[in-house]
Design an enzyme around this catalytic site. Sequence first.
Site, PDB file in Angstrom:
ATOM      1  N   CYS A   2       0.824  -1.215   0.000  1.00  0.00           N
ATOM      2  CA  CYS A   2       0.000   0.000   0.000  1.00  0.00           C
ATOM      3  C   CYS A   2       0.857   1.263   0.000  1.00  0.00           C
ATOM      4  CB  CYS A   2      -0.955   0.063   1.185  1.00  0.00           C
ATOM      5  SG  CYS A   2      -2.125  -1.268   1.239  1.00  0.00           S
ATOM      6  N   ARG A  27       4.148  -0.394  -4.600  1.00  0.00           N
ATOM      7  CA  ARG A  27       3.814  -0.864  -3.261  1.00  0.00           C
ATOM      8  C   ARG A  27       2.500  -1.639  -3.236  1.00  0.00           C
ATOM      9  NH1 ARG A  27       6.893   1.550   0.556  1.00  0.00           N
ATOM     10  NH2 ARG A  27       5.484   0.839   2.153  1.00  0.00           N
ATOM     11  N   TRP A  74      -2.697  -2.803  -1.752  1.00  0.00           N
ATOM     12  CA  TRP A  74      -2.346  -4.214  -1.882  1.00  0.00           C
ATOM     13  C   TRP A  74      -3.226  -4.926  -0.860  1.00  0.00           C
ATOM     14  CZ3 TRP A  74      -0.485  -8.254   1.091  1.00  0.00           C
ATOM     15  CH2 TRP A  74       0.053  -9.344   0.393  1.00  0.00           C
ATOM     16  N   ASN A 100      -1.905   1.904   5.642  1.00  0.00           N
ATOM     17  CA  ASN A 100      -1.037   0.818   5.199  1.00  0.00           C
ATOM     18  C   ASN A 100      -0.701  -0.003   6.430  1.00  0.00           C
ATOM     19  OD1 ASN A 100       0.978  -0.831   4.163  1.00  0.00           O
ATOM     20  ND2 ASN A 100       2.548   0.746   4.282  1.00  0.00           N
ATOM     21  N   GLY A 101      -0.926  -1.304   6.377  1.00  0.00           N
ATOM     22  CA  GLY A 101      -0.634  -2.154   7.538  1.00  0.00           C
ATOM     23  C   GLY A 101      -1.795  -3.081   7.800  1.00  0.00           C
ATOM     24  N   GLU A 481      17.813 -17.978  -6.377  1.00  0.00           N
ATOM     25  CA  GLU A 481      17.452 -16.600  -6.712  1.00  0.00           C
ATOM     26  C   GLU A 481      16.915 -16.526  -8.147  1.00  0.00           C
ATOM     27  OE1 GLU A 481      16.735 -14.056  -5.318  1.00  0.00           O
ATOM     28  OE2 GLU A 481      16.959 -12.448  -6.749  1.00  0.00           O
ATOM     29  N   LYS A 485      13.172 -15.261  -9.258  1.00  0.00           N
ATOM     30  CA  LYS A 485      12.954 -14.201 -10.250  1.00  0.00           C
ATOM     31  C   LYS A 485      11.984 -14.685 -11.313  1.00  0.00           C
ATOM     32  CE  LYS A 485      14.055 -11.433  -8.628  1.00  0.00           C
ATOM     33  NZ  LYS A 485      14.748 -11.231  -7.386  1.00  0.00           N
ATOM     34  N   GLU A 488       8.297 -15.090 -10.007  1.00  0.00           N
ATOM     35  CA  GLU A 488       7.546 -13.891  -9.623  1.00  0.00           C
ATOM     36  C   GLU A 488       7.166 -13.011 -10.807  1.00  0.00           C
ATOM     37  OE1 GLU A 488       9.538 -11.272  -6.812  1.00  0.00           O
ATOM     38  OE2 GLU A 488      11.470 -11.816  -7.619  1.00  0.00           O
ATOM     39  N   HIS A 504      17.092 -37.813  -5.097  1.00  0.00           N
ATOM     40  CA  HIS A 504      16.315 -38.166  -3.905  1.00  0.00           C
ATOM     41  C   HIS A 504      14.859 -37.780  -4.037  1.00  0.00           C
ATOM     42  CE1 HIS A 504      20.004 -39.395  -1.987  1.00  0.00           C
ATOM     43  NE2 HIS A 504      20.557 -38.277  -2.438  1.00  0.00           N
ATOM     44  N   LYS A 603       6.193  -4.412  -3.371  1.00  0.00           N
ATOM     45  CA  LYS A 603       7.621  -4.245  -3.129  1.00  0.00           C
ATOM     46  C   LYS A 603       8.001  -4.416  -1.665  1.00  0.00           C
ATOM     47  CE  LYS A 603      11.796  -3.083  -4.463  1.00  0.00           C
ATOM     48  NZ  LYS A 603      12.448  -4.216  -5.102  1.00  0.00           N
TER      49      LYS A 603
END
Length: 608
Positions: A2, A27, A74, A100-101, A481, A485, A488, A504, A603
């Site tokens: 947010c 955000r 968000w 936001n939160g 990593e 990438k 996402e 395995h 983000k």
Amino acid sequence: MCGIVGYIGKKEVVPILLEGLSKLEYRGYDSAGVAVCQDGKVTVRKNKGRLSVLEENLSVKKISGTLGIGHTRWATHGEPNDVNAHPHENTAGNIAVIHNGIIENYMKLKEWLIEEGKVFKSETDTEVIAHLIDYYFEGDLVLAVQKSVAKLEGAYAIAVISKSNPNQLVAVRKDSPLIVGVGKGENFVASDIPALLKHTRDVYFLDDGDIAILTQDDIKILNEFGGEVKKEVFNVTWDVKAAEKGGYQHFMLKEIYEQPNAIKETLSPRIDNEGNIDLNEINLTKDDLKEINKIVIVACGTAYHAGLVGKYAIEKFAKIPVETDVASEFRYRDPFIDKNTLFIAVSQSGETADTLAALREAKRRDAKIIAVTNVVGSRISREAEDVFYTWAGPEIAVASTKAYITQLVSMYLIALDLGLKRGTLSKGKYKSVIKELREFPDKAEKILNNVSPIQELADKQFNNQSVFYMGRGIDDYVGREGSLKLKEISYIHSEAIAAGELKHGTIALIEEGILIIAVATQEHLYEKMLSNIKEVKARGAYVIAIAKENQIEIEKTADKVLYIPETINELTPILSVIPLQLLAYYIAVARGCDIDKPKNLAKSVTVE
Ligand code: F6R
């Protein structure tokens, strides 16, 4: 998560809010809204979808005023739709709130407020704040906000306007980022610096519990006990262009290309003319170093992957046992930590809720705390004892690239410094690794100057349903990593495994045509990697290998090889991740994905 913007001044507020929100869309971007106070009323407009939908709405049904708040969401509580979008209002529609939160006790508050006659429209936790302020409002907005936040449990950055106070913008924070921008005849609040850069470079960082009261010409900040606090103005020195796309199709691509410079920015202030590391930001005395018997690195997502490389580097150079943990797990596992533990929190944003909570847990247990972060003034930077800034510059794309690479460089610098100070690393080796590190901006540039083989591969491989990454040692960490990438931004299912683990279980999924990315840069593990590649090829996989320039014989085994410049084994992650970032990027381009705003992501993850 947010984005928040607020303005009070003499100018038309809507364009300022929209421009600010456009800088904060990273955000959250499932809905957006504004509230404007003018002519004795508060008008709210909000829409599901990207900011452009709201812009369209506001261009048709114009609103005017010089005091307002804006939000890009968000979703946490309630699906993304028009009603759940912020701002939220009280029943009479004369108080508007953005947040936001997460308000953890909102259900209890909601039940009580409904009994008190308040009418709720949305499923959000935020709406309780508007009704609470209304409940306590007796003419003094600040007092009503103070009484309301005293009832809230959870994390919040809140901005409030009210019809009864047309000359006041009130904002408050706890555990969610919020800054105040200082203008001339105008003042601002925002979640992050980019939203303000066009108007001011002078900001106040609010602390937990602070309430900012803004008028056109004044900013007053009260602490959680109501006492006035005097804060130092922080002058932002960023180039405005750093937070703009500058001709690149996406922020992500721009940031990938900024990596050579970002490496330089991280290294240069820490390496003196004699080629020695000088980490004056970390105050570890010789005695401290003697006492430290363990290092714990905690982070989330990409930063966690940097932490894994950090573990490798510190154990290799400084010979101290290191645990790397994901922050969301760390704090709930009753970690074994005491005053002899050095705790390193790695976080680009410096605001990640889980990392912050882990840091606080480590502090409670008396560990010595270092933050490795990119954002000056962020919560994590302010709660750590020592801060190592990564100096990557603003990272806007949701998928982290340049921040990650600078986190890696930071980890190496810390490891080398610790190694020399503890006497576990010879001066010769120390010098040679630093010399090599200084070559990395050029070596990274070299990879970026030859992206067409990567683009071509992406154009052929973009239709895969599932991709596996494999590697051994630090190559495994880089594979993780690369895999993150890819998933996402392209939404292709992907997994990274330690190549030795293949047999395995995971090998059961390898079938004709499946894409495997094999990171194979480590000489001492090279033969073993070749065997793993052969194993998957025997089952029909198509293998792209990442190898050093001199390892050309791998071409006999893999289907395609992407080369990185020759370097020492210990440092390869800084280079080998670049082709993986580019591959993920170009695959996502080929799939037509919204790369800078991947679905469901945001983000800075300021909620647990
Ligand atoms: C992935 C990504 C995330 C972040 C994670 C931690 O590209 O960016 O996985 O790395 O959310 O964020 P910070 O580093 O801000 O704590």
